[in-house]
Design a protein around this motif. Structure first.
Motif, PDB file in Angstrom:
ATOM      1  N   TYR A  80       0.990  -1.060   0.159  1.00 26.85           N
ATOM      2  CA  TYR A  80       0.064  -0.071   0.024  1.00 26.85           C
ATOM      3  C   TYR A  80       0.960   1.145   0.051  1.00 26.85           C
ATOM      4  CZ  TYR A  80      -3.995  -2.881   1.689  1.00 26.85           C
ATOM      5  OH  TYR A  80      -4.978  -3.813   1.585  1.00 26.85           O
ATOM      6  N   GLN A 139       0.654   5.104   1.510  1.00 25.15           N
ATOM      7  CA  GLN A 139      -0.280   5.946   2.288  1.00 25.15           C
ATOM      8  C   GLN A 139       0.442   7.263   2.417  1.00 25.15           C
ATOM      9  OE1 GLN A 139      -0.628   4.861   6.571  1.00 25.15           O
ATOM     10  NE2 GLN A 139      -2.644   5.995   6.548  1.00 25.15           N
ATOM     11  N   GLN A 193      -4.317  10.735   4.499  1.00 23.90           N
ATOM     12  CA  GLN A 193      -4.993   9.939   3.602  1.00 23.90           C
ATOM     13  C   GLN A 193      -4.768   8.469   4.068  1.00 23.90           C
ATOM     14  OE1 GLN A 193      -4.285  10.258  -0.579  1.00 23.90           O
ATOM     15  NE2 GLN A 193      -4.126  12.451  -0.353  1.00 23.90           N
ATOM     16  N   GLY A 194      -5.923   7.819   3.621  1.00 24.77           N
ATOM     17  CA  GLY A 194      -5.841   6.094   3.917  1.00 24.77           C
ATOM     18  C   GLY A 194      -5.155   5.474   2.870  1.00 24.77           C
ATOM     19  N   PRO A 195      -4.704   4.239   3.130  1.00 23.88           N
ATOM     20  CA  PRO A 195      -3.949   3.379   2.567  1.00 23.88           C
ATOM     21  C   PRO A 195      -4.325   3.250   1.047  1.00 23.88           C
ATOM     22  CG  PRO A 195      -3.898   2.496   4.742  1.00 23.88           C
ATOM     23  CD  PRO A 195      -4.916   3.347   4.648  1.00 23.88           C
ATOM     24  N   LEU A 240      -3.955   0.454  -2.063  1.00 21.73           N
ATOM     25  CA  LEU A 240      -3.284  -0.476  -2.596  1.00 21.73           C
ATOM     26  C   LEU A 240      -2.771  -0.407  -3.666  1.00 21.73           C
ATOM     27  CD1 LEU A 240      -3.263  -3.565  -2.125  1.00 21.73           C
ATOM     28  CD2 LEU A 240      -5.017  -3.966  -3.843  1.00 21.73           C
ATOM     29  N   GLN A 300      -3.719  -0.337  -9.698  1.00 21.37           N
ATOM     30  CA  GLN A 300      -3.304   1.001  -9.203  1.00 21.37           C
ATOM     31  C   GLN A 300      -1.713   1.050  -9.256  1.00 21.37           C
ATOM     32  OE1 GLN A 300      -6.452   3.043  -6.896  1.00 21.37           O
ATOM     33  NE2 GLN A 300      -6.591   0.908  -5.873  1.00 21.37           N
ATOM     34  N   LEU A 307       3.374   0.808   2.916  1.00 20.72           N
ATOM     35  CA  LEU A 307       2.790  -0.366   3.799  1.00 20.72           C
ATOM     36  C   LEU A 307       3.009  -1.620   3.169  1.00 20.72           C
ATOM     37  CD1 LEU A 307       0.285   1.569   5.439  1.00 20.72           C
ATOM     38  CD2 LEU A 307       2.434   0.923   6.637  1.00 20.72           C
ATOM     39  N   GLN A 335      -5.967  -8.286   7.550  1.00 19.79           N
ATOM     40  CA  GLN A 335      -4.789  -8.149   7.039  1.00 19.79           C
ATOM     41  C   GLN A 335      -3.816  -7.509   8.220  1.00 19.79           C
ATOM     42  OE1 GLN A 335      -4.600  -5.615   3.764  1.00 19.79           O
ATOM     43  NE2 GLN A 335      -6.517  -6.548   2.920  1.00 19.79           N
ATOM     44  N   PHE A 387      -0.464  -5.753   9.289  1.00 17.50           N
ATOM     45  CA  PHE A 387       0.486  -4.501   8.519  1.00 17.50           C
ATOM     46  C   PHE A 387       1.823  -4.533   9.385  1.00 17.50           C
ATOM     47  CE2 PHE A 387      -2.019  -2.210   5.533  1.00 17.50           C
ATOM     48  CZ  PHE A 387      -3.343  -2.607   5.932  1.00 17.50           C
ATOM     49  N   ARG A 439       8.926   4.977   5.470  1.00 18.06           N
ATOM     50  CA  ARG A 439       8.658   6.351   5.093  1.00 18.06           C
ATOM     51  C   ARG A 439       9.725   6.894   4.019  1.00 18.06           C
ATOM     52  NH1 ARG A 439       5.397  10.110   7.263  1.00 18.06           N
ATOM     53  NH2 ARG A 439       5.457   8.950   8.954  1.00 18.06           N
TER      54      ARG A 439
END
Lengths: 111, 118
Positions: free
Chosen positions: B35, B37, B41-43, B45, B59, B91, B107, B109, B114
């Motif tokens: 993912y 992120q 924002q949200g993760p 995929l 994506q 992630l 899931q 994680f 970063r």
């Protein structure tokens, strides 16, 4: 948009109070999950609710799902400072192989 | 059990450079996810593997991103060349890959990498 939307974007409460956050989505789903993310860390799964379920509990967490309104809520009771985190809903769309995460609610619990 | 491991934890590069991230999923987990992120924002995929096969990479910006999962265990995600907008946390997650459908899996994680692109 592929993502759900959480509401509110940010929430600040006192320790001991209840916190409620909402998630809305747009497509047909077979399940909805809630995850927590502490600052600078990965996400942790909290709870999964299937599309044929209306309410589910896990410890201090209560999740509801209303498929007719395409919405879910997460209630955290008797909040603690350690609950401070971002909370994300993730939808498992019918026919899809993966989850679509929302934009998150940032919860701050003040000691 | 050991969790999902990722390295490095932090990476700073200049635009147009290349970078690679590594992920070791939980032992026995058939499904692996990468993912992206972006801050606030949200993760999102990027790619999903089932064992060593790709389930979804719709994506993944394939002109610059690539990923592989040799032998169905570890995975690497590469960006070449990096752009400023690639600055994000990457992630990795894994799940059992249940017969009922992977989108009902829990899931797990890793801590994320970063990436800062200057």
């Amino acid at each position: 948009s592929q993502q759900g939307e959480e509401d509110p974007q940010a929430l600040s409460i006192q320790e001991g109070e209840n916190a409620t956050m909402n998630c809305s989505y747009k497509t047909s789903i077979n399940n909805l999950q809630w995850y927590r993310q502490n600052s600078g860390r990965g996400l942790v799964h909290l709870i999964l609710i299937r599309s044929n379920e209306r309410e589910k509990h896990s410890g201090r967490l209560r999740v509801t799902l209303d498929t007719s309104k395409k919405s879910s809520s997460l209630l955290i009771t008797a909040s603690r400072a350690a609950d401070t985190a971002s909370y994300f809903c993730a939808t498992g769309r019918t026919g899809a192989n993966n989850l679509f995460f929302g934009t998150g609610t940032r919860l701050t619990v003040i000691p | 059990e050991a969790g999902v491991a990722q390295s490095p934890r932090y990476k700073i590069i200049e635009k147009r450079q290349s970078v690679a991230f590594w992920c070791n999923p939980i032992s026995g987990h058939a499904t692996l996810y990468w993912y992206q992120q972006i801050l606030g924002q949200g993760p999102k995929l990027l790619i999903q593997f089932q064992n060593n096969g790709v389930v979804d990479d719709s994506q993944l910006p394939k002109d610059r991103f690539s990923a592989e999962r040799l032998k169905g265990v570890d995975s690497t995600l590469k960006i070449q060349p990096a752009k400023l907008e690639d600055s994000a946390v990457y992630l990795c997650a894994s799940s059992l890959g249940l017969a009922g459908g992977p989108n009902t899996d829990t899931q797990y994680f890793g801590p994320g990498t970063r990436l800062t692109v200057l």
